[in-house]
Scaffold this motif. Structure first.
Motif: not given
Length: 418
Positions: A162-176
């Protein structure tokens, strides 16, 4: 609604008193040329790629163990899980020096002045907190897990997923959120994209530091070399548990292929599973539930046609080791019990507890001629820690699903792989 949200996010916050601008907040507090937009963006690309690889291979491992209805994992090629999970752990280890370098290049941003100027800036800061927290937790707990040290009170596998999902979502938000800065950092120096928007920021010392960084004493080549040496050191000292050729120099690898009972490492021992007495009981029988119920002694199992397969044990912790396993094919035993070939079966261990006491063998593996009820390893009876008197060994399957000390096989699903 959208206009109101834009006004809220763009609302200008009052600047703090200039007298508070001391210590790390003062002008020129971070003169190092390493703190540049260009270096930050380029390290970020490598780190982002590492996170994507770890996320994808982690999903594969999760789906193998907890498969959704649409997912099927094949029995061939036998080395596929070894590659995907080995890559997951190896790239995760390489990401540790990368995230340290990334944090070094960007940490002065924590002390920019003013700290935040708009509501959107507050949201952006919070998103970075989530990104850094999730990323560090993934890498730190992953490193602890492959070392088989569990100081935390939560179940690692669930938390990691579940932290993996949070991390990859945070990466997407950060890139945007930082797309303009990332574009400038990745653009060729001197191009319009690299200089776009910088004129308006020349009054800010961050922009001045970036400009100086490109002409500073520390060259890009030196920076890249130092980062590469860090990643290389991790590879040489740890990846030997996955890449056998590196094992002689991988002194920090948690596991070494070839070290263990009968030349194969183990995680769960017979003592740890509580089967040191039941596994050697002369009255042992393997019960196979089916139209023709079987109760098989070791002599009965030895009476089936015996086959030898060279298959790896591949652990979710990244290590893998080949072994020559001998025993009857699972499909032959199931056929003797009258169980149809396209049936999923559960395999149960003598151990009385634990998440991995029961696993499901689905048709691709149950029907594979390479899936054995192993009685021997390297021509000798199984060591007790390897699952004596009988264990499952199937191609392209995580080690936690290669059930040891088997006592019962029955049609149906349940446990890991259900």
């Amino acid at each position: 609604m959208t206009a109101a949200l834009d006004r809220l996010l763009g609302a200008r916050l009052p600047d703090p008193p200039e007298g508070l601008r001391r210590g790390p907040f003062r002008r020129g507090a971070f003169p190092s040329p390493l703190h540049s937009e260009r270096r930050t963006a380029r390290v970020g690309v490598w780190l982002g790629a590492a996170f994507l690889v770890c996320f994808g291979t982690g999903l594969i491992s999760h789906w193998i163990q907890q498969p959704p209805g649409w997912f099927t994992w094949p029995a061939e090629p036998v080395w596929l899980y070894r590659v995907t999970q080995g890559t997951h752990v190896a790239v995760g280890l390489a990401a540790i020096p990368l995230i340290l370098v990334k944090l070094w290049t960007v940490y002065p941003e924590l002390f920019r002045w003013p700290p935040v100027s708009t509501v959107a800036g507050v949201v952006s800061r919070l998103s970075i907190l989530v990104l850094v927290g999730a990323g560090v937790m993934q890498l730190a707990t992953g490193l602890i897990n492959i070392s088989q040290w569990y100081p935390f009170g939560f179940f690692f596998t669930v938390a990691h997923y579940w932290t993996g999902w949070i991390a990859i979502g945070a990466v997407a938000v950060h890139v945007g959120a930082y797309a303009p800065q990332i574009r400038r950092g990745l653009a060729r120096r001197g191009s319009p994209a690299a200089t776009a928007g910088l004129a308006a920021a020349q009054a800010d010392e961050v922009a001045a530091t970036d400009a100086a960084a490109e002409d500073g004493a520390v060259s890009r080549r030196t920076f890249v070399l130092a980062t590469g040496l860090g990643v290389g050191a991790v590879a040489l000292t740890t990846w030997g548990q996955t890449i056998s050729a590196l094992s002689p120099v991988s002194g920090l690898a948690p596991r070494a292929p070839g070290v263990g009972p009968q030349g194969v490492p183990v995680n769960q021992t017979a003592a740890g599973a509580g089967v040191t007495e039941t596994a050697v009981d002369p009255a042992f029988r393997l019960v196979v539930e089916g139209p023709e119920r079987l109760e098989l002694s070791l002599a009965d199992l030895a009476g089936f046609d015996q086959h030898t397969e060279r298959l790896p044990i591949t652990c979710v912790e990244g290590w893998s080791a080949d072994g020559d396993w001998t025993g009857p094919r699972l499909r032959d035993v199931l056929a003797a019990a009258g169980i149809p070939a396209d049936t999923s079966v559960t395999v149960e261990s003598l151990q009385t507890g634990g998440l991995y006491r029961v696993s499901t063998v689905r048709p691709p593996h149950a029907t594979s001629p390479r899936t054995l009820l192993a009685l021997q390893l390297s021509g000798e009876p199984l060591d007790l820690d390897h699952g004596y008197p009988v264990r499952l060994i199937a191609p392209n399957r995580p080690g936690v699903m290669q059930t040891k000390w088997i006592t019962r096989i029955a049609p149906g699903t349940g446990g890991i792989g259900a």
